[in-house]
Design a protein around this motif. Structure first.
Motif, PDB file in Angstrom:
ATOM      1  N   VAL A  33       0.821  -1.214   0.000  1.00 38.80           N
ATOM      2  CA  VAL A  33       0.000   0.000   0.000  1.00 38.80           C
ATOM      3  C   VAL A  33       0.858   1.269   0.000  1.00 38.80           C
ATOM      4  CG1 VAL A  33      -1.543   1.365   1.477  1.00 38.80           C
ATOM      5  CG2 VAL A  33      -2.056  -1.052   1.030  1.00 38.80           C
ATOM      6  N   TRP A  34       1.974   1.224   0.730  1.00 39.93           N
ATOM      7  CA  TRP A  34       2.757   2.453   0.943  1.00 39.93           C
ATOM      8  C   TRP A  34       3.220   3.147  -0.341  1.00 39.93           C
ATOM      9  CZ3 TRP A  34       0.944   1.952   5.467  1.00 39.93           C
ATOM     10  CH2 TRP A  34       1.264   2.869   6.470  1.00 39.93           C
ATOM     11  N   PRO A  35       3.624   2.390  -1.381  1.00 42.23           N
ATOM     12  CA  PRO A  35       4.086   3.085  -2.595  1.00 42.23           C
ATOM     13  C   PRO A  35       3.012   3.956  -3.245  1.00 42.23           C
ATOM     14  CG  PRO A  35       4.784   0.788  -2.618  1.00 42.23           C
ATOM     15  CD  PRO A  35       3.836   0.931  -1.470  1.00 42.23           C
ATOM     16  N   LEU A  36       1.736   3.732  -2.888  1.00 45.31           N
ATOM     17  CA  LEU A  36       0.658   4.491  -3.525  1.00 45.31           C
ATOM     18  C   LEU A  36       0.190   5.676  -2.684  1.00 45.31           C
ATOM     19  CD1 LEU A  36      -0.850   1.287  -4.865  1.00 45.31           C
ATOM     20  CD2 LEU A  36      -0.722   3.327  -6.303  1.00 45.31           C
ATOM     21  N   ILE A  37       0.783   5.854  -1.503  1.00 43.64           N
ATOM     22  CA  ILE A  37       0.362   6.966  -0.647  1.00 43.64           C
ATOM     23  C   ILE A  37       0.783   8.304  -1.251  1.00 43.64           C
ATOM     24  CG2 ILE A  37       0.696   8.037   1.617  1.00 43.64           C
ATOM     25  CD1 ILE A  37       0.712   5.335   2.875  1.00 43.64           C
ATOM     26  N   GLY A  38       1.942   8.304  -1.945  1.00 42.19           N
ATOM     27  CA  GLY A  38       2.432   9.550  -2.529  1.00 42.19           C
ATOM     28  C   GLY A  38       1.386  10.203  -3.427  1.00 42.19           C
ATOM     29  N   GLU A  39       0.635   9.369  -4.138  1.00 43.24           N
ATOM     30  CA  GLU A  39      -0.380   9.896  -5.057  1.00 43.24           C
ATOM     31  C   GLU A  39      -1.461  10.669  -4.304  1.00 43.24           C
ATOM     32  OE1 GLU A  39      -1.643   6.938  -7.889  1.00 43.24           O
ATOM     33  OE2 GLU A  39      -3.462   8.051  -8.341  1.00 43.24           O
ATOM     34  N   LEU A  40      -1.739  10.249  -3.062  1.00 48.62           N
ATOM     35  CA  LEU A  40      -2.764  10.944  -2.280  1.00 48.62           C
ATOM     36  C   LEU A  40      -2.294  12.346  -1.891  1.00 48.62           C
ATOM     37  CD1 LEU A  40      -3.790   8.081   0.198  1.00 48.62           C
ATOM     38  CD2 LEU A  40      -4.478   8.424  -2.171  1.00 48.62           C
ATOM     39  N   LYS A  41      -0.987  12.532  -1.907  1.00 52.17           N
ATOM     40  CA  LYS A  41      -0.433  13.817  -1.464  1.00 52.17           C
ATOM     41  C   LYS A  41       0.072  14.656  -2.629  1.00 52.17           C
ATOM     42  CE  LYS A  41       2.190  11.628   1.719  1.00 52.17           C
ATOM     43  NZ  LYS A  41       3.039  11.411   2.909  1.00 52.17           N
ATOM     44  N   SER A  42      -0.317  14.259  -3.865  1.00 53.01           N
ATOM     45  CA  SER A  42       0.098  15.028  -5.043  1.00 53.01           C
ATOM     46  C   SER A  42      -1.148  15.579  -5.720  1.00 53.01           C
ATOM     47  CB  SER A  42       0.845  14.120  -6.029  1.00 53.01           C
ATOM     48  OG  SER A  42       1.772  13.318  -5.351  1.00 53.01           O
ATOM     49  N   PRO A  43      -1.636  16.714  -5.243  1.00 54.87           N
ATOM     50  CA  PRO A  43      -2.927  17.214  -5.735  1.00 54.87           C
ATOM     51  C   PRO A  43      -2.841  17.702  -7.175  1.00 54.87           C
ATOM     52  CG  PRO A  43      -1.873  18.829  -4.327  1.00 54.87           C
ATOM     53  CD  PRO A  43      -1.032  17.587  -4.238  1.00 54.87           C
ATOM     54  N   THR A  44      -3.951  17.560  -7.888  1.00 56.31           N
ATOM     55  CA  THR A  44      -4.075  18.155  -9.216  1.00 56.31           C
ATOM     56  C   THR A  44      -4.447  19.629  -9.062  1.00 56.31           C
ATOM     57  OG1 THR A  44      -6.392  17.544  -9.237  1.00 56.31           O
ATOM     58  CG2 THR A  44      -4.866  15.992 -10.244  1.00 56.31           C
TER      59      THR A  44
ATOM     60  N   SER B  69      -6.374  21.632  -5.883  1.00 52.90           N
ATOM     61  CA  SER B  69      -5.779  22.788  -5.212  1.00 52.90           C
ATOM     62  C   SER B  69      -6.690  23.997  -5.301  1.00 52.90           C
ATOM     63  CB  SER B  69      -4.418  23.120  -5.843  1.00 52.90           C
ATOM     64  OG  SER B  69      -3.554  22.023  -5.741  1.00 52.90           O
ATOM     65  N   SER B  70      -7.429  24.087  -6.429  1.00 49.60           N
ATOM     66  CA  SER B  70      -8.258  25.268  -6.650  1.00 49.60           C
ATOM     67  C   SER B  70      -9.583  25.210  -5.892  1.00 49.60           C
ATOM     68  CB  SER B  70      -8.512  25.404  -8.157  1.00 49.60           C
ATOM     69  OG  SER B  70      -9.627  26.228  -8.395  1.00 49.60           O
ATOM     70  N   VAL B  71     -10.297  24.094  -5.996  1.00 49.69           N
ATOM     71  CA  VAL B  71     -11.676  24.063  -5.491  1.00 49.69           C
ATOM     72  C   VAL B  71     -11.830  23.110  -4.305  1.00 49.69           C
ATOM     73  CG1 VAL B  71     -12.589  22.192  -6.937  1.00 49.69           C
ATOM     74  CG2 VAL B  71     -14.073  24.125  -6.338  1.00 49.69           C
ATOM     75  N   GLY B  72     -10.796  22.338  -3.989  1.00 48.50           N
ATOM     76  CA  GLY B  72     -10.935  21.304  -2.971  1.00 48.50           C
ATOM     77  C   GLY B  72     -10.397  21.696  -1.608  1.00 48.50           C
TER      78      GLY B  72
ATOM     79  N   ASP C 117      -7.739  21.992   1.309  1.00 44.25           N
ATOM     80  CA  ASP C 117      -6.320  22.362   1.245  1.00 44.25           C
ATOM     81  C   ASP C 117      -5.439  21.106   1.254  1.00 44.25           C
ATOM     82  OD1 ASP C 117      -3.651  22.959   2.014  1.00 44.25           O
ATOM     83  OD2 ASP C 117      -4.325  24.922   2.732  1.00 44.25           O
ATOM     84  N   PRO C 118      -4.784  20.803   0.108  1.00 44.10           N
ATOM     85  CA  PRO C 118      -4.025  19.546   0.013  1.00 44.10           C
ATOM     86  C   PRO C 118      -2.879  19.475   1.022  1.00 44.10           C
ATOM     87  CG  PRO C 118      -4.322  20.556  -2.149  1.00 44.10           C
ATOM     88  CD  PRO C 118      -4.719  21.578  -1.135  1.00 44.10           C
ATOM     89  N   GLY C 119      -2.277  20.614   1.342  1.00 40.14           N
ATOM     90  CA  GLY C 119      -1.174  20.601   2.300  1.00 40.14           C
ATOM     91  C   GLY C 119      -1.633  20.153   3.675  1.00 40.14           C
ATOM     92  N   GLU C 120      -2.760  20.725   4.130  1.00 40.17           N
ATOM     93  CA  GLU C 120      -3.309  20.349   5.441  1.00 40.17           C
ATOM     94  C   GLU C 120      -3.720  18.877   5.456  1.00 40.17           C
ATOM     95  OE1 GLU C 120      -6.554  22.715   6.781  1.00 40.17           O
ATOM     96  OE2 GLU C 120      -5.523  24.629   6.455  1.00 40.17           O
ATOM     97  N   VAL C 121      -4.330  18.446   4.349  1.00 42.23           N
ATOM     98  CA  VAL C 121      -4.799  17.063   4.272  1.00 42.23           C
ATOM     99  C   VAL C 121      -3.615  16.098   4.372  1.00 42.23           C
ATOM    100  CG1 VAL C 121      -5.846  15.350   2.738  1.00 42.23           C
ATOM    101  CG2 VAL C 121      -6.908  17.601   2.999  1.00 42.23           C
ATOM    102  N   ALA C 122      -2.549  16.406   3.608  1.00 35.31           N
ATOM    103  CA  ALA C 122      -1.364  15.538   3.630  1.00 35.31           C
ATOM    104  C   ALA C 122      -0.764  15.485   5.029  1.00 35.31           C
ATOM    105  CB  ALA C 122      -0.340  16.048   2.621  1.00 35.31           C
ATOM    106  N   GLN C 123      -0.751  16.636   5.684  1.00 34.85           N
ATOM    107  CA  GLN C 123      -0.179  16.708   7.033  1.00 34.85           C
ATOM    108  C   GLN C 123      -0.984  15.836   8.004  1.00 34.85           C
ATOM    109  OE1 GLN C 123      -0.026  20.783   8.304  1.00 34.85           O
ATOM    110  NE2 GLN C 123       2.068  20.577   9.090  1.00 34.85           N
ATOM    111  N   GLU C 124      -2.315  15.946   7.903  1.00 35.60           N
ATOM    112  CA  GLU C 124      -3.146  15.157   8.806  1.00 35.60           C
ATOM    113  C   GLU C 124      -3.010  13.663   8.513  1.00 35.60           C
ATOM    114  OE1 GLU C 124      -7.132  16.494   9.628  1.00 35.60           O
ATOM    115  OE2 GLU C 124      -7.838  14.439   9.920  1.00 35.60           O
ATOM    116  N   LEU C 125      -2.959  13.307   7.222  1.00 34.97           N
ATOM    117  CA  LEU C 125      -2.787  11.901   6.853  1.00 34.97           C
ATOM    118  C   LEU C 125      -1.511  11.344   7.488  1.00 34.97           C
ATOM    119  CD1 LEU C 125      -3.389   9.341   5.156  1.00 34.97           C
ATOM    120  CD2 LEU C 125      -2.196  10.438   3.248  1.00 34.97           C
ATOM    121  N   ASP C 126      -0.410  12.080   7.318  1.00 32.97           N
ATOM    122  CA  ASP C 126       0.866  11.608   7.877  1.00 32.97           C
ATOM    123  C   ASP C 126       0.794  11.490   9.392  1.00 32.97           C
ATOM    124  OD1 ASP C 126       2.024  11.394   5.432  1.00 32.97           O
ATOM    125  OD2 ASP C 126       3.018  13.348   5.482  1.00 32.97           O
ATOM    126  N   ALA C 127       0.190  12.505  10.036  1.00 32.88           N
ATOM    127  CA  ALA C 127       0.169  12.531  11.506  1.00 32.88           C
ATOM    128  C   ALA C 127      -0.668  11.386  12.062  1.00 32.88           C
ATOM    129  CB  ALA C 127      -0.364  13.881  11.992  1.00 32.88           C
TER     130      ALA C 127
END
Lengths: 100, 308
Positions: free
Chosen positions: B223-234, B238-241, B243-253
């Motif tokens: 599973v781990w190799p596919l986590i990067g994709e969750l943190k690479s927003p289109t 980034s425009s309408v969704g 905040d990808p940065g906050e989401v990635a931070q919470e996922l990691d934490a």
């Protein structure tokens, strides 16, 4: 707590009690298997409250329940069968007293 | 609803465990007090929102849920035991519900994305999106489409996907589109349970037997190799969704916290390569998605005039 190191492959049995939205008390609805108490609660949520039945769940290990035996039915319950004077049938219950 | 046809004649009130569950005159088995998550919500697209972008974003989140729900529903009758079987099916149904609302919203925001069906077809727009698009038109992340592995794989993938999705939905509760906000408010409760379910099992498997831990670690390596994709927003996310940065931070934490309680270290693996120059969000998928959709869509496609 279940013995995680034993060879037993069977999870312990739990009894499930649900209180419905308008219910006053938890009612026994069935049983299920679960690896531990916390998971039993979640299994109960999944198995017995899928259709919006409950607002509160109790689970208890089945082996923690001490039950009366059908063999004891007569000595336990028959003696109260003829004691009509224990029922408060001589009182008028006002209409605004609920749950009587 | 009348109760006459559901009331069982009870010889003794103690014979029926369900008597106490009666609420009003409706039998508990039919459910009571259902809520429409969109009740009273204004469905016009608010000013300042690009309708095409909103539709595109709803398709992404809807496809994540739809595709992963299909994978979860493949578990039905195959789980380790009855209780888990029902739990997984419940979770799949929650996600189907989210997918339906999101694809409905997408179709309303931008009707041009809905595949054309024969004139007079009664198939609703969300079903047309679900059943009549090719794999290349799906916008789900690839982690959602991976073929199922063992129970440990189910647990690891659900932990990652539900943690990520919950982080997104928590932020969408305040979205400027009231429909997306209402869908998120409903989904947060569901996803909180999914994450809890997966997190508990993660810790249980990690601290169970040497075999359960071995399987858990093997699943993490997949599973781990596919986590990067969750943190690479289109650009759309980034425009309408959320905040990808906050989401990635919470996922990691959150994942780090579960791993630390479980006493497991993250696997040392490389992120999976992009497929033909893109990821799932670009419509670039693994071949497994095509096979999964073939099974999922075959009945609907055979009956484009069908009413379900």
């Amino acid at each position: 707590m279940p013995d995680n190191t034993s060879d037993s492959r069977e999870w312990p049995l739990y009894e499930v009690f649900i209180r419905s939205k308008r219910g006053l008390n938890h009612v026994h609805v069935g049983s299920l298997h679960a690896p531990d108490d916390g998971m039993a609660l979640r299994h109960a949520r999944d198995v017995y409250t899928r259709r919006n039945e409950g607002v509160s769940i109790w689970v208890v290990r089945s082996d923690a329940i001490t039950a009366s035996s059908p063999d004891e039915k007569d000595p336990l319950f028959a003696p109260s069968g003829d004691k009509v004077y224990r029922h408060p049938t001589f009182y008028d219950i006002p209409d605004n007293v609920p749950h009587m | 609803m009348t109760s006459s046809h559901v009331q069982q004649p009870a010889a003794d009130e103690h014979d029926s465990a369900y008597d106490g569950l009666l609420g009003n005159d409706a039998h508990w088995a039919f459910g009571t007090g259902f809520e429409d998550p969109l009740a009273g919500v204004d469905t016009t697209i608010p000013d300042g929102i690009d309708a095409a972008e909103l539709a595109s974003y709803c398709v992404m989140l809807g496809d994540d849920a739809l595709v992963y729900a299909q994978r979860l529903s493949e578990w039905t009758s195959r789980a380790p035991d009855l209780e888990e079987d029902i739990a997984i099916a419940n979770i799949a149904l929650d996600l189907v519900g989210q997918a339906r609302l999101l694809l409905t919203r997408a179709a309303a925001a931008d009707p041009s994305i809905v595949p054309a069906l024969p004139d007079g077809s009664p198939v609703p727009a969300e079903d047309a999106l679900a059943y009549f698009r090719e794999a290349g038109q799906f916008r789900n992340v690839r982690l959602a489409e991976l073929p199922n592995g063992d129970f440990a794989e189910l647990v690891v993938r659900m932990l990652v996907l539900s943690t990520w999705r919950l982080a997104i939905f928590q932020r969408l509760v305040g979205h400027s589109d009231p429909v997306v906000a209402a869908i998120a408010a409903k989904g947060v409760k569901e996803l909180t349970y999914h994450r809890d379910f997966a997190g508990r099992w993660f810790v249980t498997l990690a601290q169970g037997t040497s075999e359960s831990r071995r399987r858990l670690e093997a699943a993490m390596a997949g599973v781990w190799p596919l986590i990067g994709e969750l943190k690479s927003p289109t650009a759309v996310e980034s425009s309408v969704g959320a905040d990808p940065g906050e989401v990635a931070q919470e996922l990691d934490a959150v994942v780090a916290q579960v791993l630390s309680v479980a006493g497991v270290t993250p696997p040392d693996v490389h992120p999976i390569a992009v497929t033909r120059g893109g990821t799932g969000r670009d419509g670039m998928h693994t071949e497994a998605l095509g096979r999964m959709l073939a099974e999922m869509q075959v009945v609907a496609r055979a009956h484009p005039m069908g009413q379900w």
